[in-house]
Design an enzyme around this catalytic site. Structure first.
Site, PDB file in Angstrom:
ATOM      1  N   PRO A 188     -19.114  19.595 -36.116  1.00  0.00           N
ATOM      2  CA  PRO A 188     -17.856  18.977 -35.523  1.00  0.00           C
ATOM      3  C   PRO A 188     -17.306  19.376 -34.356  1.00  0.00           C
ATOM      4  O   PRO A 188     -17.733  20.446 -33.982  1.00  0.00           O
ATOM      5  CB  PRO A 188     -16.927  19.031 -36.908  1.00  0.00           C
ATOM      6  CG  PRO A 188     -17.342  20.619 -37.349  1.00  0.00           C
ATOM      7  CD  PRO A 188     -18.657  20.487 -37.105  1.00  0.00           C
ATOM      8  N   GLY A 241     -19.496  11.219 -28.924  1.00  0.00           N
ATOM      9  CA  GLY A 241     -18.469  11.894 -27.754  1.00  0.00           C
ATOM     10  C   GLY A 241     -18.330  11.285 -26.478  1.00  0.00           C
ATOM     11  O   GLY A 241     -18.875  10.124 -26.456  1.00  0.00           O
ATOM     12  N   GLU A 263     -23.242   7.195 -29.563  1.00  0.00           N
ATOM     13  CA  GLU A 263     -21.806   6.410 -29.702  1.00  0.00           C
ATOM     14  C   GLU A 263     -20.965   7.049 -28.546  1.00  0.00           C
ATOM     15  O   GLU A 263     -20.290   8.306 -28.793  1.00  0.00           O
ATOM     16  CB  GLU A 263     -21.200   6.457 -31.063  1.00  0.00           C
ATOM     17  CG  GLU A 263     -21.923   5.778 -32.191  1.00  0.00           C
ATOM     18  CD  GLU A 263     -21.748   4.371 -31.992  1.00  0.00           C
ATOM     19  OE1 GLU A 263     -21.129   3.659 -31.105  1.00  0.00           O
ATOM     20  OE2 GLU A 263     -22.886   3.852 -32.612  1.00  0.00           O
ATOM     21  N   CYS A 297     -12.267   5.552 -28.569  1.00  0.00           N
ATOM     22  CA  CYS A 297     -13.038   4.945 -27.878  1.00  0.00           C
ATOM     23  C   CYS A 297     -12.975   3.530 -27.495  1.00  0.00           C
ATOM     24  O   CYS A 297     -13.325   2.689 -26.623  1.00  0.00           O
ATOM     25  CB  CYS A 297     -14.631   5.533 -28.060  1.00  0.00           C
ATOM     26  SG  CYS A 297     -14.725   4.962 -30.055  1.00  0.00           S
ATOM     27  N   SER A 453     -12.609  -2.637 -36.141  1.00  0.00           N
ATOM     28  CA  SER A 453     -13.624  -1.639 -36.913  1.00  0.00           C
ATOM     29  C   SER A 453     -13.612  -1.782 -38.267  1.00  0.00           C
ATOM     30  O   SER A 453     -12.534  -1.762 -38.937  1.00  0.00           O
ATOM     31  CB  SER A 453     -13.007  -0.346 -36.517  1.00  0.00           C
ATOM     32  OG  SER A 453     -13.288   0.120 -34.924  1.00  0.00           O
TER      33      SER A 453
HETATM   34  P1  NAP Z   1     -17.190  15.724 -25.994  1.00  0.00           P
HETATM   35  O1  NAP Z   1     -16.714  16.692 -24.938  1.00  0.00           O
HETATM   36  O2  NAP Z   1     -18.385  14.978 -25.602  1.00  0.00           O
HETATM   37  O3  NAP Z   1     -17.430  16.475 -27.506  1.00  0.00           O
HETATM   38  C1  NAP Z   1     -18.138  15.730 -28.401  1.00  0.00           C
HETATM   39  C2  NAP Z   1     -18.784  16.832 -29.468  1.00  0.00           C
HETATM   40  O4  NAP Z   1     -19.892  17.349 -28.315  1.00  0.00           O
HETATM   41  C3  NAP Z   1     -18.045  17.835 -29.928  1.00  0.00           C
HETATM   42  O5  NAP Z   1     -18.832  18.248 -31.023  1.00  0.00           O
HETATM   43  C4  NAP Z   1     -18.513  19.079 -28.617  1.00  0.00           C
HETATM   44  O6  NAP Z   1     -18.279  20.480 -29.303  1.00  0.00           O
HETATM   45  C5  NAP Z   1     -19.941  18.704 -28.536  1.00  0.00           C
HETATM   46  N1  NAP Z   1     -20.400  19.157 -27.406  1.00  0.00           N
HETATM   47  C6  NAP Z   1     -20.041  19.703 -26.127  1.00  0.00           C
HETATM   48  N2  NAP Z   1     -20.661  20.105 -25.288  1.00  0.00           N
HETATM   49  C7  NAP Z   1     -22.094  19.911 -25.798  1.00  0.00           C
HETATM   50  C8  NAP Z   1     -23.202  20.544 -25.496  1.00  0.00           C
HETATM   51  N3  NAP Z   1     -23.413  20.880 -24.231  1.00  0.00           N
HETATM   52  N4  NAP Z   1     -24.200  20.530 -26.274  1.00  0.00           N
HETATM   53  C9  NAP Z   1     -23.822  19.736 -27.366  1.00  0.00           C
HETATM   54  N5  NAP Z   1     -22.868  19.349 -27.895  1.00  0.00           N
HETATM   55  C10 NAP Z   1     -21.740  19.582 -27.148  1.00  0.00           C
HETATM   56  O7  NAP Z   1     -16.230  14.514 -26.524  1.00  0.00           O
HETATM   57  P2  NAP Z   1     -14.612  14.564 -26.980  1.00  0.00           P
HETATM   58  O8  NAP Z   1     -13.914  15.217 -26.097  1.00  0.00           O
HETATM   59  O9  NAP Z   1     -14.539  15.450 -28.316  1.00  0.00           O
HETATM   60  O10 NAP Z   1     -14.367  13.218 -27.605  1.00  0.00           O
HETATM   61  C11 NAP Z   1     -14.092  12.115 -26.685  1.00  0.00           C
HETATM   62  C12 NAP Z   1     -15.206  11.188 -26.129  1.00  0.00           C
HETATM   63  O11 NAP Z   1     -15.707  10.662 -27.501  1.00  0.00           O
HETATM   64  C13 NAP Z   1     -14.550   9.998 -25.418  1.00  0.00           C
HETATM   65  O12 NAP Z   1     -15.352   9.891 -24.406  1.00  0.00           O
HETATM   66  C14 NAP Z   1     -14.873   8.875 -26.521  1.00  0.00           C
HETATM   67  O13 NAP Z   1     -14.952   7.585 -26.087  1.00  0.00           O
HETATM   68  C15 NAP Z   1     -15.981   9.410 -27.198  1.00  0.00           C
HETATM   69  N6  NAP Z   1     -16.090   8.782 -28.687  1.00  0.00           N
HETATM   70  C16 NAP Z   1     -17.007   7.595 -28.722  1.00  0.00           C
HETATM   71  C17 NAP Z   1     -16.946   7.139 -30.050  1.00  0.00           C
HETATM   72  C18 NAP Z   1     -17.760   6.017 -30.173  1.00  0.00           C
HETATM   73  O14 NAP Z   1     -18.118   5.548 -31.302  1.00  0.00           O
HETATM   74  N7  NAP Z   1     -18.597   5.215 -29.197  1.00  0.00           N
HETATM   75  C19 NAP Z   1     -16.003   7.193 -31.021  1.00  0.00           C
HETATM   76  C20 NAP Z   1     -14.921   8.381 -30.841  1.00  0.00           C
HETATM   77  C21 NAP Z   1     -15.094   9.047 -29.570  1.00  0.00           C
HETATM   78  P3  NAP Z   1     -17.439  21.437 -28.977  1.00  0.00           P
HETATM   79  O15 NAP Z   1     -16.146  20.758 -29.477  1.00  0.00           O
HETATM   80  O16 NAP Z   1     -17.742  22.585 -29.628  1.00  0.00           O
HETATM   81  O17 NAP Z   1     -17.254  21.591 -27.450  1.00  0.00           O
END
Ligand code: NAP
Length: 487
Positions: A188, A241, A263, A297, A453
């Site tokens: 997570p 993410g 996603e 998102c 959704s």
């Molecule tokens: P994020 O920075 O991309 O982080 C998401 C997840 O990825 C976290 O668990 C994070 O862990 C992990 N992560 C970060 N850097 C990583 C790496 N180098 N290698 C592997 N894992 C890594 O996104 P967020 O800020 O949490 O969430 C916001 C984004 O999610 C927005 O762009 C939103 O649109 C998108 N989102 C999309 C959907 C969909 O269904 N399309 C749904 C919800 C959200 P750490 O926290 O430990 O860094």
């Protein structure tokens, strides 16, 4: 005072009873060190969770690999019944779980409760899908062979989720994975581990066998995930993410050509056509924009409104947004909580400042409040079609409104992005709305609704918003391999 005390005591009790450990091979274990979890409403530390070492991440792979043999062969009815039980526990404990989300994420309790019920529905939906994994039997057109098509679980799946929906993004992946017969390593977001731990603990109580679900909390994240992705026993990656991190993970996964579902980010256009019912459109915009304080998102990011009704729409939206009560998520009547962190809040403020410096006009909000907490007020901006805020995912309570001259112009502006998750259309003429929906380059289009959704519907995007679908009938396919047996 009595009410205040009882609420406070309830919070203390919930947080005293919370687990803060990793879950590997059916055991709750300590990590190498700990990291704090912060309440973004006042920046206080509410818990310290265990951090998994890289060695423990690989132990999670060992456990998931070992458990896969028997879980894949477990009768689908049994897998489904465990998920059903998890659904029931989640619903019966929704108040407790909603408080955990609200405290670590900042969102208001009503949003948090909504999320828990939505999240639980993925367990129920996939408990039903577990027993409906179909194959095919046909004879080839030449008549010389039987075509037998079966589906089997893909194997050990790495699931990575974001902070904005810490429960629903987890169940939307764990539900289909377990229903299909896969075992998982669940990672997570660092900001919201408590909700994740609570969900895993529920799965344990529901009867998930040791090793089938493993929870890791690595920090730093990148190197540990890279190591897991290099492990030949890991055959599937499901990520929700940002597009930026998704792209980097796709590159890492390419080295072993493993299955990926992604996603990613959105930049949702919200089209209000000239014949729309303005009050309905304003209510829909409020839902599409303000659910989760705009940190979704699916959040309406660009509001394109026909010039004939733009003034009335903007005035009504401004009144509604300006009247929202902003407070700590657990405060009674709160309608807008804190952002996830001061850093994220400041990103929102910078985007609004940039928009204003390029000609955007603030109708309400637009100022960082004085005091502690990652708060940003509900903000309405009136902007031109080329304002820079329209090019970014805002991820906060900011609604930029653009006046448009025609349906064609709205479609062209809506499609002028590399993202394509969801779009919204408001019109009282269903044929007109459907024509517009068909022209939009998006994985999902909502007509006269602010939220569409649904666990029973396929969720996912076109273009750089992702690969694959979650939920619906196709969600389980992300965890299944197709095998053709010819005879
Ligand atoms: P994020 O920075 O991309 O982080 C998401 C997840 O990825 C976290 O668990 C994070 O862990 C992990 N992560 C970060 N850097 C990583 C790496 N180098 N290698 C592997 N894992 C890594 O996104 P967020 O800020 O949490 O969430 C916001 C984004 O999610 C927005 O762009 C939103 O649109 C998108 N989102 C999309 C959907 C969909 O269904 N399309 C749904 C919800 C959200 P750490 O926290 O430990 O860094």
């Amino acid at each position: 005072m009595r009410d205040f005390l009882s609420t406070r005591h309830r919070h203390i009790l919930i947080f005293m009873q919370l687990k803060t450990q990793l879950y590997i091979d059916g055991k709750w274990i300590d990590g190498a060190s700990t990291m704090p979890v912060t309440d973004p409403s006042d920046e206080s530390i509410i818990a310290n969770v265990q951090i998994s070492s890289e060695e423990q991440c690989i132990q999670a792979v060992d456990a998931a690999h070992w458990a896969f043999k028997s879980w894949a062969k477990t009768a689908s009815r049994v897998r489904g019944e465990i998920l059903r039980k998890a659904f029931e526990i989640m619903v019966s404990e929704s108040d407790r779980l909603a408080e955990i989300i609200s405290r670590e994420n900042g969102k208001v309790l009503s949003d948090a409760r909504g999320e828990i019920l939505y999240a639980a529905e993925f367990f129920r939906w996939f408990s039903e899908e577990a027993v409906r994994i179909n194959g095919e039997f046909r004879t080839s057109p030449s008549g010389d062979k039987r075509i037998i098509v079966t589906k089997q679980p893909i194997g050990v799946s790495l699931l990575i989720t974001p902070w904005n929906f810490p429960a629903a993004m987890a169940t939307r992946k764990i539900g289909p994975a377990l229903a299909a017969g896969c075992t998982v390593i669940f990672k997570p977001a660092g900001e919201t581990p408590l909700t994740a731990i609570a969900i895993v603990e529920i799965l344990e109580r529901a009867g998930v066998p040791a090793g089938v679900v493993n929870l890791i909390l690595p920090s730093p994240t990148g190197p540990a995930i890279a190591k897991i992705l290099k492990d030949p026993r890991v055959t599937n990656l499901s990520f929700t993410g940002s597009t930026e991190v998704g792209r980097a993970l796709l590159k890492e996964a390419a080295a072993r050509v493993i299955r990926c579902s992604m996603e990613l980010g959105g930049n949702a256009p919200f089209l209000v056509l000239s014949d729309a019912n303005v009050d309905d459109a304003v209510n829909g915009a409020l839902l599409a924009k303000m659910r989760n304080g705009g940190a979704a998102c699916t959040a309406a990011n660009r509001l394109y409104v026909a010039k004939e009704i733009a003034d009335e729409f903007t005035e009504k939206l401004t009144k509604a947004m300006g009247g929202l009560k902003m407070a700590r998520g657990t405060t009674a009547g709160a309608q807008l909580g804190a952002s996830i962190s001061i850093k994220e809040r400041n990103k929102i403020a910078e985007l609004v400042d940039l928009s204003v410096s390029e000609g955007g006009a603030i109708k309400t909000g637009g100022k960082v409040p004085v005091g502690t907490g990652a708060f940003y007020p509900a903000t309405v901006l009136s902007v031109k079609y080329d304002n820079p805020i329209l090019k970014k995912e805002i991820f906060g309570p900011v609604a930029p409104v653009v006046e448009i001259n025609s349906d064609d112009e709205a479609i062209a502006l809506a499609n002028a992005t590399e993202l394509g998750l969801i779009a919204y259309v408001y019109s009282i003429d269903l044929k007109r709305a459907l024509n517009v929906a068909e022209s939009l380059e998006y994985g999902m289009v909502a007509i006269n609704k602010g939220v569409i959704s649904d666990p029973a519907a396929p969720f996912g995007g076109f273009k750089q918003s992702g690969l694959g679908r979650e939920g619906g009938f196709s969600g389980i396919d992300e965890y299944l391999e197709i095998k053709y047996i010819g005879q």
